[in-house]
Design a protein around this motif. Structure first.
Motif, PDB file in Angstrom:
ATOM      1  N   ASP A 126      32.091  33.220  55.932  1.00  0.00           N
ATOM      2  CA  ASP A 126      32.025  31.789  56.222  1.00  0.00           C
ATOM      3  C   ASP A 126      32.910  31.470  57.422  1.00  0.00           C
ATOM      4  O   ASP A 126      34.088  31.847  57.445  1.00  0.00           O
ATOM      5  CB  ASP A 126      32.501  30.969  55.022  1.00  0.00           C
ATOM      6  CG  ASP A 126      31.486  30.956  53.881  1.00  0.00           C
ATOM      7  OD1 ASP A 126      30.331  31.318  54.127  1.00  0.00           O
ATOM      8  OD2 ASP A 126      31.868  30.583  52.755  1.00  0.00           O
ATOM      9  N   HIS A 216      26.885  23.918  53.301  1.00  0.00           N
ATOM     10  CA  HIS A 216      26.964  24.488  54.652  1.00  0.00           C
ATOM     11  C   HIS A 216      26.994  23.431  55.754  1.00  0.00           C
ATOM     12  O   HIS A 216      26.419  23.624  56.822  1.00  0.00           O
ATOM     13  CB  HIS A 216      25.809  25.476  54.884  1.00  0.00           C
ATOM     14  CG  HIS A 216      25.841  26.647  53.962  1.00  0.00           C
ATOM     15  ND1 HIS A 216      25.239  26.615  52.741  1.00  0.00           N
ATOM     16  CD2 HIS A 216      26.410  27.870  54.080  1.00  0.00           C
ATOM     17  CE1 HIS A 216      25.435  27.773  52.123  1.00  0.00           C
ATOM     18  NE2 HIS A 216      26.153  28.553  52.917  1.00  0.00           N
ATOM     19  N   HIS A 221      27.406  30.221  57.492  1.00  0.00           N
ATOM     20  CA  HIS A 221      27.521  31.450  56.716  1.00  0.00           C
ATOM     21  C   HIS A 221      26.782  32.562  57.446  1.00  0.00           C
ATOM     22  O   HIS A 221      25.568  32.506  57.618  1.00  0.00           O
ATOM     23  CB  HIS A 221      26.914  31.180  55.331  1.00  0.00           C
ATOM     24  CG  HIS A 221      26.835  32.356  54.415  1.00  0.00           C
ATOM     25  ND1 HIS A 221      26.789  32.216  53.037  1.00  0.00           N
ATOM     26  CD2 HIS A 221      26.748  33.690  54.633  1.00  0.00           C
ATOM     27  CE1 HIS A 221      26.685  33.410  52.474  1.00  0.00           C
ATOM     28  NE2 HIS A 221      26.668  34.319  53.436  1.00  0.00           N
TER      29      HIS A 221
END
Length: 339
Positions: A126, A216, A221
């Protein structure tokens, strides 16, 4: 901090293969503080597996800072750690001030105590959408600082007061790496990328790897392809052809993805099944018993990383031993995910 009695109990539990197989896998992998020092190898799938020979993302570099250090989740396959470091350098050349690196994997991968379903094989990372400050953050700041969403409040669209061309350039840079399998972002971010880059057919190959998904919007990611030599790594299906700037993206801006489906009438509550070690690839049991390094510095990946030195200094035993269960290590249990 975990009590001595709890960790001793865990260590004794792991001495029994039968009991080990029935123990929640997240309790075993989530409380193993150090990686193995066998050659790097991925076992299983991104959401169902483990990793041998993981190395740590250094807490600091010229162009990155690792966040949430207390979670002990900055471990990954050496190829992934090298890729993130290269991305950080390339991003700076593009004008991004440096990366704030979030969760990667646990020392030996596996299911986590909290948060992610994936990130189990050292091939997921991440990257925060918050720019790195021009000073070194303290450990406390890395724990308490929140990533900033790039969405406009209560909408599915990026906020033009937060989202900048530099954000798009960073994600485009990451997606262009050949080693990247896919890259997950919020649908609103995907839409912004399509509006910026989607008109050019030359961008279709990398833009197609950028996949819209829930969450997200504080980070993106990166998912890396199965590395060479990891014969037990199960690859993901290839992404559909094209840029993804089509009806499949439009679907995310309808009510359907965001409306929970009602349970069938008279349906009985379904108890969530605990994932145990026996649910993971058989080789993950062996990964837990592989030797560990004498200290974390021997497996921190940078220009001086020497896997031979880590192997030479390895201690026998790992998860079944009380020391490997956490006794003697000052590392707290990972907290809840900040997203």
């Amino acid at each position: 901090m975990v009590s001595l009695a709890c960790l001793t109990g865990l260590a004794l539990t792991l001495n029994s293969p039968m009991a080990e197989a029935q123990t929640a896998a997240k309790e075993i992998f989530g409380r193993t503080p150090l990686p193995s020092v066998n050659p790097a190898e991925v076992h299983g799938f991104y959401s169902k597996g483990c990793i041998s020979g993981a190395v740590a993302m250094p807490t600091d570099g010229p162009t990155w800072q690792a966040m949430r250090l207390e979670r002990n989740r900055r471990w990954g396959h050496p190829n992934l750690i090298a890729l993130v470091q290269k991305l950080s350098r390339d991003a700076v050349s593009d004008g991004w001030p440096g990366l704030l690196v979030g969760d990667i994997s646990q020392p030996r991968g596996g299911p986590m105590l909290t948060g992610h379903a994936s990130h189990q094989v050292g091939l997921d990372a991440d990257i925060w959408l918050t720019k790195m400050p021009n000073r070194k953050l303290t450990r406390q700041e890395r724990r308490d600082t929140s990533a900033i969403s790039v969405l406009k409040n209560d909408t599915l669209y990026v906020d033009p007061n937060i989202w900048t061309p530099a954000h798009g350039k960073l994600i485009a840079r990451a997606a262009r790496f050949d080693e990247v399998e896919r890259l997950f972002v919020h649908p609103g971010i995907k839409k912004a990328l399509c509006e910026t880059y989607g008109s050019s057919p030359q961008n279709a190959s990398w833009l197609g790897k950028v996949r819209p998904y829930y969450g997200h919007h504080y980070h993106f990611h990166i998912r890396m392809k199965c590395p060479q030599g990891s014969t037990e790594c199960r690859k993901q299906d290839a992404v559909p052809a094209g840029s993804g700037c089509d009806a499949s993206l439009d679907w995310w801006f309808t009510k359907e993805p965001w409306t929970p489906k009602p349970p069938p009438k008279d349906a009985k509550p379904v108890k969530k099944r605990v994932v145990t070690l026996s649910d993971l690839p058989n080789s993950c049991s062996a990964v837990l018993r592989e030797p560990q390094p004498a200290n974390e510095q021997l497996v921190t990946f940078d220009a001086s990383y020497d896997p031979t030195a880590a192997l030479a200094s390895a201690s026998p035993s790992s998860a079944p031993a009380a020391k490997s269960a956490g006794i003697g290590f000052d590392w707290p249990i990972p907290g809840s995910r900040p997203y």
